[in-house]
Design a protein around this motif. Structure first.
Motif, PDB file in Angstrom:
ATOM      1  N   ASP A 208       1.441  -1.002   0.119  1.00 43.72           N
ATOM      2  CA  ASP A 208       0.266  -0.045   0.227  1.00 43.72           C
ATOM      3  C   ASP A 208       1.027   1.668  -0.217  1.00 43.72           C
ATOM      4  O   ASP A 208       2.198   1.599   0.757  1.00 43.72           O
ATOM      5  CB  ASP A 208      -1.100  -0.535   0.604  1.00 43.72           C
ATOM      6  CG  ASP A 208      -1.772   0.869   1.079  1.00 43.72           C
ATOM      7  OD1 ASP A 208      -1.992   1.490   0.318  1.00 43.72           O
ATOM      8  OD2 ASP A 208      -1.896   1.448   2.223  1.00 43.72           O
ATOM      9  N   GLU A 380     -15.719  -0.523  -6.291  1.00 43.47           N
ATOM     10  CA  GLU A 380     -15.162  -0.371  -5.102  1.00 43.47           C
ATOM     11  C   GLU A 380     -14.456   0.867  -4.908  1.00 43.47           C
ATOM     12  O   GLU A 380     -13.810   1.215  -5.717  1.00 43.47           O
ATOM     13  CB  GLU A 380     -14.970  -1.266  -4.977  1.00 43.47           C
ATOM     14  CG  GLU A 380     -17.004  -2.367  -4.971  1.00 43.47           C
ATOM     15  CD  GLU A 380     -15.236  -4.169  -4.778  1.00 43.47           C
ATOM     16  OE1 GLU A 380     -14.065  -4.370  -4.379  1.00 43.47           O
ATOM     17  OE2 GLU A 380     -16.575  -5.382  -5.237  1.00 43.47           O
ATOM     18  N   CYS A 381     -13.609   0.492  -3.049  1.00 44.17           N
ATOM     19  CA  CYS A 381     -12.291   1.345  -2.652  1.00 44.17           C
ATOM     20  C   CYS A 381     -11.149   1.168  -4.319  1.00 44.17           C
ATOM     21  O   CYS A 381     -10.985  -0.438  -4.517  1.00 44.17           O
ATOM     22  CB  CYS A 381     -12.458   1.241  -1.803  1.00 44.17           C
ATOM     23  SG  CYS A 381     -10.392   1.457  -1.306  1.00 44.17           S
ATOM     24  N   GLN A 384      -8.704  -1.085  -2.276  1.00 44.01           N
ATOM     25  CA  GLN A 384      -9.041  -2.636  -2.205  1.00 44.01           C
ATOM     26  C   GLN A 384      -8.415  -3.149  -3.322  1.00 44.01           C
ATOM     27  O   GLN A 384      -8.165  -4.214  -3.517  1.00 44.01           O
ATOM     28  CB  GLN A 384     -10.185  -2.404  -1.491  1.00 44.01           C
ATOM     29  CG  GLN A 384      -9.987  -1.990   0.475  1.00 44.01           C
ATOM     30  CD  GLN A 384     -11.861  -2.418   0.614  1.00 44.01           C
ATOM     31  OE1 GLN A 384     -12.746  -1.807  -0.168  1.00 44.01           O
ATOM     32  NE2 GLN A 384     -11.635  -3.428   1.825  1.00 44.01           N
ATOM     33  N   THR A 385      -9.167  -2.387  -4.395  1.00 48.90           N
ATOM     34  CA  THR A 385      -9.187  -3.228  -5.323  1.00 48.90           C
ATOM     35  C   THR A 385      -7.691  -3.697  -6.341  1.00 48.90           C
ATOM     36  O   THR A 385      -7.567  -4.686  -6.740  1.00 48.90           O
ATOM     37  CB  THR A 385      -9.989  -2.756  -6.569  1.00 48.90           C
ATOM     38  OG1 THR A 385     -10.876  -2.065  -6.361  1.00 48.90           O
ATOM     39  CG2 THR A 385      -9.821  -3.585  -7.711  1.00 48.90           C
ATOM     40  N   ARG A 388      -5.768  -6.384  -4.084  1.00 55.38           N
ATOM     41  CA  ARG A 388      -6.050  -7.375  -4.226  1.00 55.38           C
ATOM     42  C   ARG A 388      -5.394  -8.160  -4.824  1.00 55.38           C
ATOM     43  O   ARG A 388      -5.151  -9.692  -5.110  1.00 55.38           O
ATOM     44  CB  ARG A 388      -8.131  -7.575  -3.750  1.00 55.38           C
ATOM     45  CG  ARG A 388      -8.297  -8.678  -3.957  1.00 55.38           C
ATOM     46  CD  ARG A 388     -10.067  -9.321  -4.167  1.00 55.38           C
ATOM     47  NE  ARG A 388     -10.169  -8.017  -3.849  1.00 55.38           N
ATOM     48  CZ  ARG A 388     -11.605  -6.892  -3.602  1.00 55.38           C
ATOM     49  NH1 ARG A 388     -11.473  -7.175  -5.592  1.00 55.38           N
ATOM     50  NH2 ARG A 388     -12.234  -5.638  -3.759  1.00 55.38           N
ATOM     51  N   ASN A 393      -5.056  -8.049   1.308  1.00 54.68           N
ATOM     52  CA  ASN A 393      -6.239  -7.811   1.945  1.00 54.68           C
ATOM     53  C   ASN A 393      -6.631  -6.398   2.701  1.00 54.68           C
ATOM     54  O   ASN A 393      -5.444  -5.857   3.365  1.00 54.68           O
ATOM     55  CB  ASN A 393      -6.684  -9.419   2.558  1.00 54.68           C
ATOM     56  CG  ASN A 393      -7.824  -8.866   3.511  1.00 54.68           C
ATOM     57  OD1 ASN A 393      -8.793  -8.266   2.874  1.00 54.68           O
ATOM     58  ND2 ASN A 393      -8.028  -8.776   5.142  1.00 54.68           N
ATOM     59  N   TYR A 394      -7.439  -5.699   2.032  1.00 57.74           N
ATOM     60  CA  TYR A 394      -6.930  -4.247   3.121  1.00 57.74           C
ATOM     61  C   TYR A 394      -8.415  -4.114   3.362  1.00 57.74           C
ATOM     62  O   TYR A 394      -9.205  -4.332   2.860  1.00 57.74           O
ATOM     63  CB  TYR A 394      -6.637  -3.187   1.452  1.00 57.74           C
ATOM     64  CG  TYR A 394      -6.186  -1.697   2.751  1.00 57.74           C
ATOM     65  CD1 TYR A 394      -6.089  -1.413   2.793  1.00 57.74           C
ATOM     66  CD2 TYR A 394      -7.876  -1.121   2.741  1.00 57.74           C
ATOM     67  CE1 TYR A 394      -4.459   0.413   2.798  1.00 57.74           C
ATOM     68  CE2 TYR A 394      -7.335  -0.348   2.872  1.00 57.74           C
ATOM     69  CZ  TYR A 394      -6.010   1.001   3.257  1.00 57.74           C
ATOM     70  OH  TYR A 394      -5.814   2.092   3.628  1.00 57.74           O
ATOM     71  N   GLN A 396     -10.675  -2.344   5.068  1.00 54.92           N
ATOM     72  CA  GLN A 396     -11.787  -1.612   5.078  1.00 54.92           C
ATOM     73  C   GLN A 396     -12.055  -0.412   4.020  1.00 54.92           C
ATOM     74  O   GLN A 396     -10.384  -0.437   3.224  1.00 54.92           O
ATOM     75  CB  GLN A 396     -12.559  -0.743   5.722  1.00 54.92           C
ATOM     76  CG  GLN A 396     -11.178   0.133   6.400  1.00 54.92           C
ATOM     77  CD  GLN A 396     -10.735  -0.323   7.404  1.00 54.92           C
ATOM     78  OE1 GLN A 396     -10.708  -1.384   8.524  1.00 54.92           O
ATOM     79  NE2 GLN A 396      -9.981  -0.394   7.688  1.00 54.92           N
ATOM     80  N   CYS A 398     -10.666   2.713   1.806  1.00 54.24           N
ATOM     81  CA  CYS A 398      -9.481   3.833   2.240  1.00 54.24           C
ATOM     82  C   CYS A 398      -9.618   4.910   2.584  1.00 54.24           C
ATOM     83  O   CYS A 398      -8.664   5.582   3.017  1.00 54.24           O
ATOM     84  CB  CYS A 398      -8.040   3.603   1.048  1.00 54.24           C
ATOM     85  SG  CYS A 398      -8.838   4.762  -0.233  1.00 54.24           S
TER      86      CYS A 398
END
Ligand code: ADP
Ligand code: ZN
Length: 623
Positions: A208, A380-381, A384-385, A388, A393-394, A396, A398
């Motif tokens: 991240d 989606e975020c 996160q995408t 993934r 795994n993130y 929630q 961001c």
């Protein structure tokens, strides 16, 4: 030129504090360093800007002998060595840009034990002559930077990297580190295998990059969109704009210049001299925008790139992540901004199909492009995408990406998708989006008549949507793999394996509601968060003036030492000076990024400005 050794330090933390001026290690740094200090091998995976260099620099400073760093980035060695010399660390490099006399000087220095760090190009390291020189030296460690260059799959493949396995055979007792920012499992396995690092301890960090804000928008009026983005959010900031072709690079660079930006083109079609000059301006001056093909960037260490803009879709998420990773290495807020269109998708699919790749490789590339599109279209975020995809795994959303800041609306498009898919089927799976939309809207034009498409059952069944809305539907069907692009022919659309589920009513389809493009394209851009102007925003004009004065002083010193400004101090360090206003050398030394050698060398020159600022404030208060 070697300077005095900083070797009186005993622990890694000592070195971090006194030499670098940092308070604590980040992430896995301390663990990696301890492991290497004990003689172990390590595989270090950290995102760009994560702080890989310190992992081999500190053990090289502390262990007996010289640390040998293998790097494919010749253009960067000079900067890395300058950075070390400014910190007071004894460093040198060897590559093909050096004159024979300079090479001899460095080699003599090595024999005399004058260096803690030696940066060397792989082809140089592998020569018999150099290896026998190494045989006679004390070696602290070997660091193999950009280790993913061993993999033939990536576009950074360097054949010499494979031969670096010789280090394992020849120097079995010297610790080796392999470092990279390329995350995927396959590359990792290649590195371990090719470099014989079976016994190395892996250190795998989160990939991240929390300070980067990921934003993706539809292409409408690209020049205007780019200009609006730069003007409203990054005026005067340093940035990189990526385009797919040389021609577009030239065109966009010229456009940005006309609009008053300090923009320069960079691509493989320019002669070497021009390229080098443009890269140098980018590295040394404040606020230069480079417009480039992907030929630009590998090993760009500039810490204060505030944005990376993509005007064309990259082929893979790996590429996208690597390119966007060049923003915000200093940890201050930065933006990854991209616009794309359905035309990009078709062009890319055709590009991939027209390459030389064999069947298996082709499928991998199509799959990777699919993932790229999935990322573009996600509701989606985005963080996160992305994570993934890299196997992380993130937990929630961001809160710092386009979709988190401006959630997209979705609508149930199952019936509409069925209409689109059957229209593709009824017309023989060989027409492009424009024609299909004409059929759905019941347009009685010549082409329709010619193919008899006004007599099929899907003619005119799509009146509930406008042509633009249908375009959006087709784009999303392609992006999610519900339609394939026929890359052998003329880019017509055909059903995919998954389309049947939709046609049979076994799968629900949800579409994102595209913002309506308007004349003023900024209206539908994913909005930036309000009131948080990027990095060096300082609340009052006097602080801003002080920051500018410090920046000016930094520039003078950098010119004097012939190094880029960021080698002297980062923006973040200057900013902390403005906020804390130290008045003594000792206080100055507690600012993050101010090591002892820097205090000694130019501390007074910065203090002078900081003291003057306090005096001004006092006299203002008296008034
Ligand atoms: P990478 O090679 O992983 O992309 P670098 O080693 O160039 O990253 O480090 C990125 C930036 O972070 C550099 O400017 C470096 O000085 C800084 N940095 C590294 N470790 C630390 C730390 N422990 N504390 C503060 N800054 C750090
Ligand atoms: Zn998010």
């Amino acid at each position: 030129m070697p300077t005095d050794s900083p070797k009186p330090y005993r622990t890694p933390l000592d070195v971090l504090k006194h030499v670098y001026g940092y308070d604590h290690f980040r992430g896995d740094q301390a663990a990696v360093i301890d492991h290497v200090m004990d003689g172990g091998d390590a595989l270090v995976l950290m995102p760009t800007g994560g702080g890989k260099s310190i992992c081999y620099q500190i053990p090289s400073i502390l262990r007996k002998g010289v640390g040998v760093i293998v790097s494919p980035l010749i253009a960067l060695m000079q900067d890395q060595v300058s950075t070390m010399l400014e910190l007071g660390v004894r460093a040198a490099f060897l590559n093909s840009t050096l004159h024979p006399a300079d090479v001899r000087e460095v080699e003599d220095g090595l024999m005399d034990g004058e260096y803690d760090l030696l940066y060397v190009a792989p082809e140089r390291l592998l020569t018999g002559q150099f290896l026998s020189l190494l045989d006679d030296l004390d070696i602290a460690l070997f660091a193999i930077d950009e280790a993913h260059c061993v993999s033939q799959w990536g576009h950074d493949f360097r054949p010499e990297y494979i031969q670096l396995s010789v280090l394992a055979e020849r120097y079995p007792n010297i610790p080796r580190l392999a470092l990279t920012a390329t995350a995927d499992e396959a590359t990792r396995r290649k590195i371990v295998d090719k470099l014989r690092l079976g016994d190395a301890t892996p250190y795998i960090s989160s990939f991240d990059r929390p300070n980067i804000r990921y934003r993706v928008n539809l292409k409408d009026n690209q020049k205007k969109q780019l200009l609006d983005f730069i003007r409203s959010e990054h005026d005067g900031d340093c940035g990189i704009v990526y385009c797919r072709t040389r021609k577009r690079v030239d065109e966009i660079a010229a456009f940005l210049r006309d609009e008053g930006n300090d923009a320069l083109p960079y691509h493989a079609g320019l002669d070497a001299g021009t390229r080098a000059a443009h890269q140098k301006r980018f590295l040394q001056d404040d606020g230069v925008v480079i417009v480039a093909t992907i030929a630009f960037g590998m090993g760009i260490d500039k810490p204060d790139v505030r944005y990376v803009a993509h005007l064309d879709l990259p082929q893979t998420l790996e590429g996208y992540y690597q390119e966007t990773g060049r923003a915000g290495r200093d940890g201050l807020p930065a933006t990854a901004w991209m616009i794309y269109s359905v035309g990009d998708v078709v062009a890319l699919r055709q590009l991939i199909a027209s390459g030389e790749a064999d069947e298996a490789h082709l499928r991998v590339m199509q799959h990777k492009l699919g993932a790229m599109l999935g990322f573009c279209e996600t509701t989606e975020c985005r963080r996160q995408t992305l994570l993934r995809y890299f196997g992380e795994n993130y937990p929630q959303p961001c809160g710092n990406c386009g979709t988190c800041l401006t959630p997209t609306e979705t609508w149930d498009g199952t019936v509409v998708a069925q209409k689109a898919l059957s229209c593709v089927y009824r017309t023989g799976q060989r027409f492009g989006v424009g024609h299909l939309i004409d059929v759905l809207l019941g347009k009685a034009n010549e082409r329709i008549g010619q193919f008899g498409h006004d007599r099929i059952s899907t003619f005119g069944i799509g009146m509930e949507l406008s042509a633009n809305e249908w375009k959006s539907v087709f784009r999303q069907l392609i992006a999610t793999g519900l339609l394939d692009v026929d890359v052998d022919g003329y880019g017509g659309l055909r059903l995919s394996e998954t389309s049947r589920d939709v046609l049979k009513g076994e799968r629900i389809v949800s579409f994102r509601k595209d913002p309506t493009p308007t004349k003023s394209s900024t209206k539908w851009l994913e909005k930036p968060s309000r009131g948080k102007r990027p990095p060096v925003a300082l609340d009052d004009p006097q602080s801003q003036d002080l920051f500018e004065a410090l920046r000016q002083r930094r520039m003078e010193i950098a010119k004097d030492h012939s190094v880029p400004a960021y080698v002297i101090f980062h923006d973040a360090t200057l900013r902390e000076m403005v906020v804390r206003r130290p008045q003594t050398l000792e206080a100055l030394g507690t600012i993050s990024g101010v090591g002892e050698r820097k205090v000694e060398r130019y501390g007074e020159q910065f203090l002078e400005l900081l003291r003057r600022d306090i005096d001004t404030r006092k006299s203002i208060r008296k008034l």
